[in-house]
Design a protein around this motif. Sequence first.
Motif, PDB file in Angstrom:
ATOM      1  N   GLU A 108     -68.972  -8.619 -33.989  1.00  0.00           N
ATOM      2  CA  GLU A 108     -68.655  -7.581 -33.001  1.00  0.00           C
ATOM      3  C   GLU A 108     -69.576  -7.673 -31.782  1.00  0.00           C
ATOM      4  O   GLU A 108     -70.776  -7.876 -31.918  1.00  0.00           O
ATOM      5  N   VAL A 109     -68.978  -7.514 -30.606  1.00  0.00           N
ATOM      6  CA  VAL A 109     -69.735  -7.587 -29.356  1.00  0.00           C
ATOM      7  C   VAL A 109     -70.005  -6.179 -28.832  1.00  0.00           C
ATOM      8  O   VAL A 109     -69.345  -5.217 -29.217  1.00  0.00           O
ATOM      9  N   GLY A 110     -70.959  -6.064 -27.936  1.00  0.00           N
ATOM     10  CA  GLY A 110     -71.314  -4.768 -27.356  1.00  0.00           C
ATOM     11  C   GLY A 110     -70.355  -4.357 -26.256  1.00  0.00           C
ATOM     12  O   GLY A 110     -69.571  -5.163 -25.741  1.00  0.00           O
ATOM     13  N   GLN A 111     -70.422  -3.070 -25.880  1.00  0.00           N
ATOM     14  CA  GLN A 111     -69.556  -2.526 -24.835  1.00  0.00           C
ATOM     15  C   GLN A 111     -69.784  -3.184 -23.486  1.00  0.00           C
ATOM     16  O   GLN A 111     -68.902  -3.173 -22.644  1.00  0.00           O
ATOM     17  N   ASP A 112     -70.978  -3.751 -23.295  1.00  0.00           N
ATOM     18  CA  ASP A 112     -71.298  -4.349 -22.006  1.00  0.00           C
ATOM     19  C   ASP A 112     -70.728  -5.764 -21.847  1.00  0.00           C
ATOM     20  O   ASP A 112     -70.842  -6.359 -20.778  1.00  0.00           O
ATOM     21  N   VAL A 113     -70.090  -6.304 -22.894  1.00  0.00           N
ATOM     22  CA  VAL A 113     -69.507  -7.645 -22.805  1.00  0.00           C
ATOM     23  C   VAL A 113     -68.214  -7.563 -22.000  1.00  0.00           C
ATOM     24  O   VAL A 113     -67.308  -6.783 -22.322  1.00  0.00           O
ATOM     25  N   GLU A 114     -68.136  -8.371 -20.941  1.00  0.00           N
ATOM     26  CA  GLU A 114     -66.985  -8.354 -20.053  1.00  0.00           C
ATOM     27  C   GLU A 114     -65.688  -8.661 -20.809  1.00  0.00           C
ATOM     28  O   GLU A 114     -65.642  -9.535 -21.670  1.00  0.00           O
ATOM     29  N   ASN A 115     -64.647  -7.899 -20.468  1.00  0.00           N
ATOM     30  CA  ASN A 115     -63.310  -8.063 -21.025  1.00  0.00           C
ATOM     31  C   ASN A 115     -63.252  -7.809 -22.527  1.00  0.00           C
ATOM     32  O   ASN A 115     -62.365  -8.296 -23.216  1.00  0.00           O
ATOM     33  N   SER A 116     -64.203  -7.021 -23.059  1.00  0.00           N
ATOM     34  CA  SER A 116     -64.132  -6.653 -24.472  1.00  0.00           C
ATOM     35  C   SER A 116     -63.431  -5.300 -24.590  1.00  0.00           C
ATOM     36  O   SER A 116     -63.422  -4.512 -23.652  1.00  0.00           O
ATOM     37  N   ALA A 117     -62.837  -5.061 -25.729  1.00  0.00           N
ATOM     38  CA  ALA A 117     -62.172  -3.789 -26.012  1.00  0.00           C
ATOM     39  C   ALA A 117     -62.235  -3.540 -27.508  1.00  0.00           C
ATOM     40  O   ALA A 117     -62.377  -4.484 -28.291  1.00  0.00           O
ATOM     41  N   ARG A 118     -62.136  -2.288 -27.879  1.00  0.00           N
ATOM     42  CA  ARG A 118     -62.039  -1.992 -29.309  1.00  0.00           C
ATOM     43  C   ARG A 118     -60.691  -2.523 -29.783  1.00  0.00           C
ATOM     44  O   ARG A 118     -59.668  -2.257 -29.172  1.00  0.00           O
ATOM     45  N   PHE A 119     -60.711  -3.293 -30.854  1.00  0.00           N
ATOM     46  CA  PHE A 119     -59.502  -3.963 -31.349  1.00  0.00           C
ATOM     47  C   PHE A 119     -59.145  -3.373 -32.706  1.00  0.00           C
ATOM     48  O   PHE A 119     -59.926  -3.429 -33.642  1.00  0.00           O
ATOM     49  N   ARG A 120     -57.975  -2.752 -32.802  1.00  0.00           N
ATOM     50  CA  ARG A 120     -57.539  -2.083 -34.031  1.00  0.00           C
ATOM     51  C   ARG A 120     -56.714  -3.028 -34.885  1.00  0.00           C
ATOM     52  O   ARG A 120     -55.851  -3.749 -34.374  1.00  0.00           O
ATOM     53  N   VAL A 121     -56.965  -3.005 -36.180  1.00  0.00           N
ATOM     54  CA  VAL A 121     -56.177  -3.776 -37.139  1.00  0.00           C
ATOM     55  C   VAL A 121     -55.699  -2.798 -38.203  1.00  0.00           C
ATOM     56  O   VAL A 121     -56.500  -2.131 -38.839  1.00  0.00           O
ATOM     57  N   HIS A 122     -54.393  -2.710 -38.384  1.00  0.00           N
ATOM     58  CA  HIS A 122     -53.819  -1.888 -39.448  1.00  0.00           C
ATOM     59  C   HIS A 122     -53.282  -2.830 -40.517  1.00  0.00           C
ATOM     60  O   HIS A 122     -52.602  -3.799 -40.186  1.00  0.00           O
ATOM     61  N   LEU A 123     -53.559  -2.546 -41.756  1.00  0.00           N
ATOM     62  CA  LEU A 123     -53.002  -3.338 -42.850  1.00  0.00           C
ATOM     63  C   LEU A 123     -52.187  -2.419 -43.736  1.00  0.00           C
ATOM     64  O   LEU A 123     -52.708  -1.462 -44.289  1.00  0.00           O
ATOM     65  N   HIS A 124     -50.914  -2.723 -43.839  1.00  0.00           N
ATOM     66  CA  HIS A 124     -50.022  -2.007 -44.748  1.00  0.00           C
ATOM     67  C   HIS A 124     -49.432  -3.068 -45.674  1.00  0.00           C
ATOM     68  O   HIS A 124     -48.773  -3.989 -45.199  1.00  0.00           O
ATOM     69  N   ALA A 125     -49.687  -2.976 -46.942  1.00  0.00           N
ATOM     70  CA  ALA A 125     -49.186  -3.959 -47.897  1.00  0.00           C
ATOM     71  C   ALA A 125     -48.712  -3.220 -49.145  1.00  0.00           C
ATOM     72  O   ALA A 125     -49.467  -2.439 -49.720  1.00  0.00           O
ATOM     73  N   PHE A 126     -47.461  -3.435 -49.541  1.00  0.00           N
ATOM     74  CA  PHE A 126     -46.906  -2.681 -50.664  1.00  0.00           C
ATOM     75  C   PHE A 126     -45.705  -3.420 -51.245  1.00  0.00           C
ATOM     76  O   PHE A 126     -45.037  -4.195 -50.559  1.00  0.00           O
ATOM     77  N   PRO A 127     -45.403  -3.182 -52.535  1.00  0.00           N
ATOM     78  CA  PRO A 127     -44.226  -3.818 -53.145  1.00  0.00           C
ATOM     79  C   PRO A 127     -42.949  -3.089 -52.746  1.00  0.00           C
ATOM     80  O   PRO A 127     -42.988  -1.910 -52.397  1.00  0.00           O
ATOM     81  N   ARG A 128     -41.834  -3.824 -52.796  1.00  0.00           N
ATOM     82  CA  ARG A 128     -40.525  -3.224 -52.520  1.00  0.00           C
ATOM     83  C   ARG A 128     -39.560  -3.591 -53.619  1.00  0.00           C
ATOM     84  O   ARG A 128     -39.602  -4.685 -54.170  1.00  0.00           O
ATOM     85  N   ASP A 129     -38.669  -2.677 -53.901  1.00  0.00           N
ATOM     86  CA  ASP A 129     -37.616  -2.907 -54.889  1.00  0.00           C
ATOM     87  C   ASP A 129     -36.590  -3.880 -54.322  1.00  0.00           C
ATOM     88  O   ASP A 129     -36.258  -3.800 -53.136  1.00  0.00           O
ATOM     89  N   ASP A 130     -36.102  -4.783 -55.130  1.00  0.00           N
ATOM     90  CA  ASP A 130     -35.105  -5.751 -54.652  1.00  0.00           C
ATOM     91  C   ASP A 130     -33.806  -5.079 -54.201  1.00  0.00           C
ATOM     92  O   ASP A 130     -33.047  -5.645 -53.420  1.00  0.00           O
ATOM     93  N   ASP A 131     -33.530  -3.897 -54.708  1.00  0.00           N
ATOM     94  CA  ASP A 131     -32.303  -3.188 -54.336  1.00  0.00           C
ATOM     95  C   ASP A 131     -32.478  -2.497 -52.996  1.00  0.00           C
ATOM     96  O   ASP A 131     -31.585  -2.014 -52.402  1.00  0.00           O
TER      97      ASP A 131
END
Length: 198
Positions: free
Chosen positions: A175-198
Amino acid sequence: MAENEKPTPDDIRVLDARSLRGLAHPLRMRLLDALREYGPATASQLADRLGESSGATSYHLRQLARYGFVVEDPERGKGRERWWKSAQRGIRMGVNELLHNADPSVRGAMSTMLYELATTHGEEMSTWLGTWREWPEEWRRAWDISDWSTRLTPELAAEMRDKVYEVIQSYREKEVGQDVENSARFRVHLHAFPRDDD
């Protein structure tokens, strides 16, 4: 600690039944997220950011403090002005343990928390989709929205999830600091789940 469970860093709060009940409220979750995302703030500043009354934010900040999620920031503020900051960098939930707890109020609090997280993730993605044209070209090439399906056993699914966590953690360590040019907080969402074949 389970055999395959890794130790939790000191700045990650592990939820138990009591602390879950203290956090599982939509406004409290939003307040804690805002403090983690944007840094220390007063109840009035958070009220403006979240579109709530300062009375509501003040009350729920005190509740978060009672359960150890936020602390006062003594380096800021003048006079009676109280500044708050997150007490930890993040939280970790034993989702299965809490969803199967014998106490129905714990199961209800866990369900509230999970649905609120899913809602927040949807809102964040919608905000990005509505504003992506305002971002520099480099960021417009770096984002992603994808989904995949593959047939796995529960053991293989858990293995894949753990490997994804390791990759994400390796980038948190860079992770870089706020003072690093062109940096932004980067969000990652992980959704992982089983599904019924029907």
